[in-house]
Design a protein around this motif. Structure first.
Motif, PDB file in Angstrom:
ATOM      1  N   ASP A   1       0.839  -1.200   0.000  1.00  0.00           N
ATOM      2  CA  ASP A   1       0.000   0.000   0.000  1.00  0.00           C
ATOM      3  C   ASP A   1       0.875   1.251   0.000  1.00  0.00           C
ATOM      4  O   ASP A   1       0.627   2.217  -0.732  1.00  0.00           O
ATOM      5  CB  ASP A   1      -0.918  -0.032   1.223  1.00  0.00           C
ATOM      6  N   GLU A   2       1.930   1.237   0.813  1.00  0.00           N
ATOM      7  CA  GLU A   2       2.832   2.393   0.893  1.00  0.00           C
ATOM      8  C   GLU A   2       3.558   2.612  -0.436  1.00  0.00           C
ATOM      9  O   GLU A   2       3.655   3.745  -0.922  1.00  0.00           O
ATOM     10  CB  GLU A   2       3.842   2.178   2.017  1.00  0.00           C
ATOM     11  N   VAL A   3       4.074   1.529  -1.009  1.00  0.00           N
ATOM     12  CA  VAL A   3       4.791   1.642  -2.283  1.00  0.00           C
ATOM     13  C   VAL A   3       3.840   2.107  -3.386  1.00  0.00           C
ATOM     14  O   VAL A   3       4.196   2.951  -4.223  1.00  0.00           O
ATOM     15  CB  VAL A   3       5.431   0.287  -2.675  1.00  0.00           C
ATOM     16  N   TYR A   4       2.626   1.577  -3.370  1.00  0.00           N
ATOM     17  CA  TYR A   4       1.644   1.955  -4.391  1.00  0.00           C
ATOM     18  C   TYR A   4       1.339   3.447  -4.318  1.00  0.00           C
ATOM     19  O   TYR A   4       1.296   4.130  -5.352  1.00  0.00           O
ATOM     20  CB  TYR A   4       0.359   1.142  -4.194  1.00  0.00           C
ATOM     21  N   GLU A   5       1.120   3.966  -3.109  1.00  0.00           N
ATOM     22  CA  GLU A   5       0.807   5.383  -2.951  1.00  0.00           C
ATOM     23  C   GLU A   5       1.967   6.261  -3.407  1.00  0.00           C
ATOM     24  O   GLU A   5       1.761   7.354  -3.927  1.00  0.00           O
ATOM     25  CB  GLU A   5       0.481   5.681  -1.483  1.00  0.00           C
ATOM     26  N   GLU A   6       3.178   5.767  -3.249  1.00  0.00           N
ATOM     27  CA  GLU A   6       4.355   6.555  -3.622  1.00  0.00           C
ATOM     28  C   GLU A   6       4.656   6.494  -5.112  1.00  0.00           C
ATOM     29  O   GLU A   6       5.006   7.515  -5.717  1.00  0.00           O
ATOM     30  CB  GLU A   6       5.572   6.049  -2.837  1.00  0.00           C
ATOM     31  N   LYS A   7       4.476   5.324  -5.731  1.00  0.00           N
ATOM     32  CA  LYS A   7       4.994   5.152  -7.089  1.00  0.00           C
ATOM     33  C   LYS A   7       3.959   4.750  -8.138  1.00  0.00           C
ATOM     34  O   LYS A   7       4.281   4.739  -9.327  1.00  0.00           O
ATOM     35  CB  LYS A   7       6.114   4.106  -7.070  1.00  0.00           C
ATOM     36  N   CYS A   8       2.738   4.407  -7.733  1.00  0.00           N
ATOM     37  CA  CYS A   8       1.791   3.839  -8.699  1.00  0.00           C
ATOM     38  C   CYS A   8       0.481   4.600  -8.819  1.00  0.00           C
ATOM     39  O   CYS A   8      -0.153   4.580  -9.881  1.00  0.00           O
ATOM     40  CB  CYS A   8       1.464   2.388  -8.334  1.00  0.00           C
TER      41      CYS A   8
END
Length: 424
Positions: free
Chosen positions: A152-159
């Motif tokens: 979820d964190e990676v998605y919010e940052e990069k996706c």
């Protein structure tokens, strides 16, 4: 049109109509599950004097309408390859070299016998560097793990900038979910009566047959501006998050917010649409399955493509009996152009910015100075406008030359000027 249909070509058209009617009737059939009537006997063999092919009929029942796959071909067109004697994989034909031509095109035959020695054989390490795909059986999938929470964190940052909140889609970029994967999979057999309302809902969870494609596509192609930049943990985490927003289960366990995905669990993923494609091309027999399927006259004509004289006699044409002329609401027959409203002049760089640069510069998620952020652009312009333009043209850090676009130098200068003007 294929030669094997002969005089009964209209029967296949009626087949599509029957499938549509059958789909429309499913609801009423479900309410009468205990009925034991032999519906096969009730099926008419003709409709309006034209033979009808019904879903579920055997090959022997269909053969009278389809015909035999025995059409002859000339020496310049063959149904089998010369080099292995096997049928063409896609059910079509190929054109061998005959009298200096392949089909209608002249061939330099000497070029086919001239040796060449360009390049060299790739080393084992070079081959290993390119061999980075992941197969359905787990080949290529590395050891590792990642949680839905981290994903979820990676998605919010990069996706999220491209794929929208919770994978729902944004702009031109594809959505990653359309809801519960198992439920949305049921829509794949729907007829599209009203666009985007009751038609098939296709996304990763409902449509893709294998989850392995998700893993290696994220690893090798995402994020769009910096492929191959994600760690193994991040890829597992993003995969877990996408499984989560598709409300999927692995080995009977729901992929909830606390789920941790690893290689062992990944190999147990069974997608709802794993058996939804034909022919079955996965595995060592995939090519032979395709060869058999596309050369079967019931599935795909008879493997010989035909442009004229495809059947004997006159074709039977079905015509519209009642033309639709009454439209409600009535069709607009006005031919005038819409009124042009006066508006302020549009900056010449705005269009190219929105088409080629906004994906990175609309927010600071990608590390690029975002349009509208005065402080970010003040810091960027400290190196001088000429340096900023040069970096735009030649690339800098994670930004590829020209931002990955085909814009000219003058167009890029206009884009830079637009971004600066919007960030004062």
């Amino acid at each position: 049109m294929y030669k094997s249909y002969h005089k009964k070509i209209v029967a296949i058209t009626l087949f599509a109509s029957v499938v549509f009617l059958g789909t429309a009737c499913n609801a009423s059939n479900d309410n009468n599950k205990n009925a034991k009537a032999d519906t096969k006997k009730e099926r008419p063999s003709e409709f309006g004097g034209v033979p009808v092919v019904w879903p579920g009929q055997t090959i022997e029942e269909i053969k009278p309408f389809v015909g035999s796959a025995n059409a002859s071909v000339s020496k310049t067109v063959k149904k089998k390859y010369d080099f292995n004697g096997k049928l063409i994989v896609d059910g079509g034909v190929y054109y061998p070299i005959v009298d200096g031509k392949t089909g209608a095109y002249a061939v330099n035959e000497s070029a086919h016998s001239t040796p060449f020695n360009k390049g060299k054989t790739a080393t084992a390490n070079e081959q290993k560097a390119w061999d980075i795909d992941v197969m359905p059986d787990g080949t290529g999938l590395p050891e590792g793990s990642g949680s839905v929470e981290f994903g979820d964190e990676v998605y919010e940052e990069k996706c999220v900038i491209c794929h929208g909140d919770f994978g729902a889609g944004a702009g031109l970029y594809p959505r990653l979910t359309v809801g519960n994967a198992a439920e949305m999979h049921k829509t794949l057999t729907n007829q599209r009566v009203e666009p985007d309302s009751d038609g098939p809902q296709r996304a990763f969870g409902s449509y893709w047959p294998y989850a392995s494609t998700l893993w290696w596509y994220i690893k090798t192609g995402m994020p769009h501006q910096a492929p191959m930049s994600l760690t193994t943990e991040e890829v597992y985490a993003l995969s877990a998050y996408i499984l989560h927003v598709n409300e999927m289960e692995i080995d009977g366990v729901e992929v909830d917010e606390d789920y941790v995905l690893d290689r062992e669990k990944f190999l147990k993923i069974v997608m709802p649409n794993v058996d939804g494609f034909e022919p079955a091309i996965n595995g060592p027999k995939g090519q032979e399955n395709a060869r058999e399927y596309f050369n079967n006259p019931v599935n795909y004509g008879n493997g010989v493509r035909c442009m004229k004289d495809c059947f004997d006699g006159e074709p039977k044409v079905q015509r519209i009996k009642f033309a639709l002329t009454d439209f409600n609401p009535p069709m607009n027959e006005t031919k005038t152009l819409p009124e042009v409203k006066e508006a302020k002049a549009v900056h010449p760089g705005k269009g190219n910015y929105e088409a080629s640069c906004a994906v990175c510069h609309s927010t600071d998620a990608m590390g690029a100075p975002d349009v509208g952020n005065k402080d970010a652009w003040t810091a960027t312009l400290k190196k001088g406008l000429d340096a900023v333009i040069a970096n735009t043209i030649h690339g800098v850090n994670g930004m590829p030359p020209r931002g990955g676009s085909s814009l000219s130098d003058d167009q890029l200068k206009e884009v830079v000027d637009y971004m600066i003007s919007e960030s004062k």
